[in-house]
Design a protein around this motif. Structure first.
Motif, PDB file in Angstrom:
ATOM      1  N   TYR A  15      64.438 -33.470  56.288  1.00 50.55           N
ATOM      2  CA  TYR A  15      64.672 -34.170  57.548  1.00 50.55           C
ATOM      3  C   TYR A  15      63.810 -35.426  57.610  1.00 50.55           C
ATOM      4  O   TYR A  15      62.634 -35.404  57.249  1.00 50.55           O
ATOM      5  CB  TYR A  15      64.325 -33.270  58.743  1.00 50.55           C
ATOM      6  CG  TYR A  15      64.944 -31.898  58.701  1.00 50.55           C
ATOM      7  CD1 TYR A  15      66.230 -31.674  59.177  1.00 50.55           C
ATOM      8  CD2 TYR A  15      64.232 -30.818  58.167  1.00 50.55           C
ATOM      9  CE1 TYR A  15      66.800 -30.403  59.132  1.00 50.55           C
ATOM     10  CE2 TYR A  15      64.793 -29.555  58.121  1.00 50.55           C
ATOM     11  CZ  TYR A  15      66.076 -29.355  58.606  1.00 50.55           C
ATOM     12  OH  TYR A  15      66.635 -28.111  58.554  1.00 50.55           O
ATOM     13  N   ASP A  16      64.417 -36.515  58.079  1.00 51.16           N
ATOM     14  CA  ASP A  16      63.679 -37.761  58.334  1.00 51.16           C
ATOM     15  C   ASP A  16      62.836 -38.190  57.137  1.00 51.16           C
ATOM     16  O   ASP A  16      61.673 -38.598  57.275  1.00 51.16           O
ATOM     17  CB  ASP A  16      62.778 -37.605  59.569  1.00 51.16           C
ATOM     18  CG  ASP A  16      63.567 -37.257  60.816  1.00 51.16           C
ATOM     19  OD1 ASP A  16      64.689 -37.786  60.973  1.00 51.16           O
ATOM     20  OD2 ASP A  16      63.065 -36.451  61.623  1.00 51.16           O
ATOM     21  N   GLY A  17      63.423 -38.094  55.969  1.00 50.12           N
ATOM     22  CA  GLY A  17      62.737 -38.529  54.772  1.00 50.12           C
ATOM     23  C   GLY A  17      61.720 -37.553  54.218  1.00 50.12           C
ATOM     24  O   GLY A  17      61.096 -37.826  53.182  1.00 50.12           O
ATOM     25  N   ARG A  18      61.546 -36.422  54.887  1.00 50.90           N
ATOM     26  CA  ARG A  18      60.589 -35.406  54.402  1.00 50.90           C
ATOM     27  C   ARG A  18      61.357 -34.289  53.715  1.00 50.90           C
ATOM     28  O   ARG A  18      62.177 -33.618  54.334  1.00 50.90           O
ATOM     29  CB  ARG A  18      59.775 -34.845  55.565  1.00 50.90           C
ATOM     30  CG  ARG A  18      58.698 -33.856  55.141  1.00 50.90           C
ATOM     31  CD  ARG A  18      57.768 -33.545  56.298  1.00 50.90           C
ATOM     32  NE  ARG A  18      58.463 -32.897  57.396  1.00 50.90           N
ATOM     33  CZ  ARG A  18      58.516 -31.570  57.581  1.00 50.90           C
ATOM     34  NH1 ARG A  18      57.914 -30.766  56.714  1.00 50.90           N
ATOM     35  NH2 ARG A  18      59.140 -31.060  58.607  1.00 50.90           N
ATOM     36  N   GLU A  19      61.121 -34.101  52.446  1.00 53.01           N
ATOM     37  CA  GLU A  19      61.865 -33.101  51.676  1.00 53.01           C
ATOM     38  C   GLU A  19      61.297 -31.704  51.934  1.00 53.01           C
ATOM     39  O   GLU A  19      60.094 -31.483  51.829  1.00 53.01           O
ATOM     40  CB  GLU A  19      61.799 -33.430  50.185  1.00 53.01           C
ATOM     41  CG  GLU A  19      62.696 -32.539  49.346  1.00 53.01           C
ATOM     42  CD  GLU A  19      62.784 -32.991  47.909  1.00 53.01           C
ATOM     43  OE1 GLU A  19      63.658 -33.829  47.609  1.00 53.01           O
ATOM     44  OE2 GLU A  19      61.971 -32.512  47.093  1.00 53.01           O
ATOM     45  N   THR A  46      66.170 -24.150  56.819  1.00 45.65           N
ATOM     46  CA  THR A  46      66.684 -25.359  56.173  1.00 45.65           C
ATOM     47  C   THR A  46      67.675 -24.990  55.079  1.00 45.65           C
ATOM     48  O   THR A  46      68.741 -25.621  54.950  1.00 45.65           O
ATOM     49  CB  THR A  46      65.529 -26.189  55.585  1.00 45.65           C
ATOM     50  OG1 THR A  46      64.630 -26.535  56.637  1.00 45.65           O
ATOM     51  CG2 THR A  46      66.046 -27.454  54.928  1.00 45.65           C
ATOM     52  N   THR A  58      70.120 -34.219  49.700  1.00 46.34           N
ATOM     53  CA  THR A  58      69.884 -35.532  49.104  1.00 46.34           C
ATOM     54  C   THR A  58      70.205 -35.530  47.621  1.00 46.34           C
ATOM     55  O   THR A  58      70.573 -36.561  47.047  1.00 46.34           O
ATOM     56  CB  THR A  58      68.420 -35.962  49.307  1.00 46.34           C
ATOM     57  OG1 THR A  58      67.553 -34.931  48.801  1.00 46.34           O
ATOM     58  CG2 THR A  58      68.127 -36.172  50.791  1.00 46.34           C
TER      59      THR A  58
END
Length: 277
Positions: A15-19, A46, A58
């Motif tokens: 989420y929001d660039g945080r893996e 998740t 991603t």
């Protein structure tokens, strides 16, 4: 009805660039019950969201019968895969009967009408979850446990071959937790429905699941039958907890007893209380 195969390969998601999920691969046993367990924030929910196509990876992919689910038409996928998310929200004022009826939407086209099969699916789901007497009640007027059973009824009415549930026993007391898990077991045995669920209670997961998936920091730490996964070493590595694992006197499956700092059993914990009702 059993799904041929369901798997994640090389999955990266967050989420929001945080893996959160890191190169995660997992094969789900078709026609069986799989429970995903692990400490808070390890990526359980998740993973379930990625498996349900609520979260786009991603990198990597989720395959249903060898086909990437993110390329499947939404309605076609919803006929095969049902989801009960964590803490779902119902439209204000909707009744239990109407909520459960929404589980039939994937089976209808733009011009199709409600059928006897739809009536039967809704009635069966209400009866199975003991919510028939709540059918005309507004969902937002129900207790937490009643509301959870109504949502489970909606998922059952969808009549999919694959059912994903994120903490389906949330808000339920011990008796209703067992009722829900017994219901999912009956569904699995009668229809061959593949069930994947996130559970916090290790002992209930071991008792009811054919396979456990233990996660640590967004990766699969161990996966397989409860007898192989639920060990004292795994509990220590996954939860940072010392324990004793013994046979459950009811099911024969492994049962975890947590230890305190001084090596004594932690009386009164949910794990102990729920392990042998």
């Amino acid at each position: 009805m059993t799904v041929a195969s369901f798997a994640a390969h090389g999955l990266h998601a967050g989420y929001d660039g945080r893996e959160i999920l890191h190169d995660l691969s997992l094969e789900i046993a078709p026609g069986r019950i799989t429970a995903i367990v692990g400490a808070n924030a390890c990526g359980k929910s998740t993973l379930l969201r990625a498996l349900a196509r609520l979260l786009a990876p991603t990198r990597g992919e989720v395959l249903l019968d060898g086909r990437a689910i993110h390329r499947e038409p939404t309605r076609a996928l919803a006929r095969r895969l049902g989801l009960l998310p964590q803490s779902p929200l119902a439209p204000e004022g909707i009744t239990v009967a109407d909520l459960v009826g929404r589980g039939r939407h994937p089976h209808h086209g733009p011009l199709s009408r409600w059928t006897r099969e739809d009536d039967a699916a809704v009635a069966e789901a209400l009866a199975a979850t003991a919510t028939a007497d709540l059918a005309e009640r507004a969902v937002d007027e129900l207790s937490g446990g009643q509301r959870q059973r109504a949502w489970i009824a909606m998922a059952l009415a969808q009549r999919t071959e694959l059912l994903l549930l994120d903490e389906p026993t949330t808000y339920l007391d011990v008796a209703h937790q067992l009722e829900v898990l017994d219901l999912l077991t009956d569904l699995n045995r009668a229809r061959g429905t593949t069930v994947v669920m996130v559970l916090h209670d290790l002992n209930l997961a071991a008792r009811y699941a054919d396979a456990l998936v233990a996660m640590v920091a967004g990766r699969v730490h161990a996966a397989g039958p409860p007898e192989r996964v639920l060990t004292e070493a795994t509990v220590r590595e996954v939860f940072g907890l010392e324990s004793r694992v013994i046979p459950d006197p009811t099911s024969g499956k492994p049962m975890m007893l947590p230890l305190g700092r001084h090596g004594t059993l932690r009386a009164g914990t949910d794990e102990v209380a729920n392990a042998a009702p």
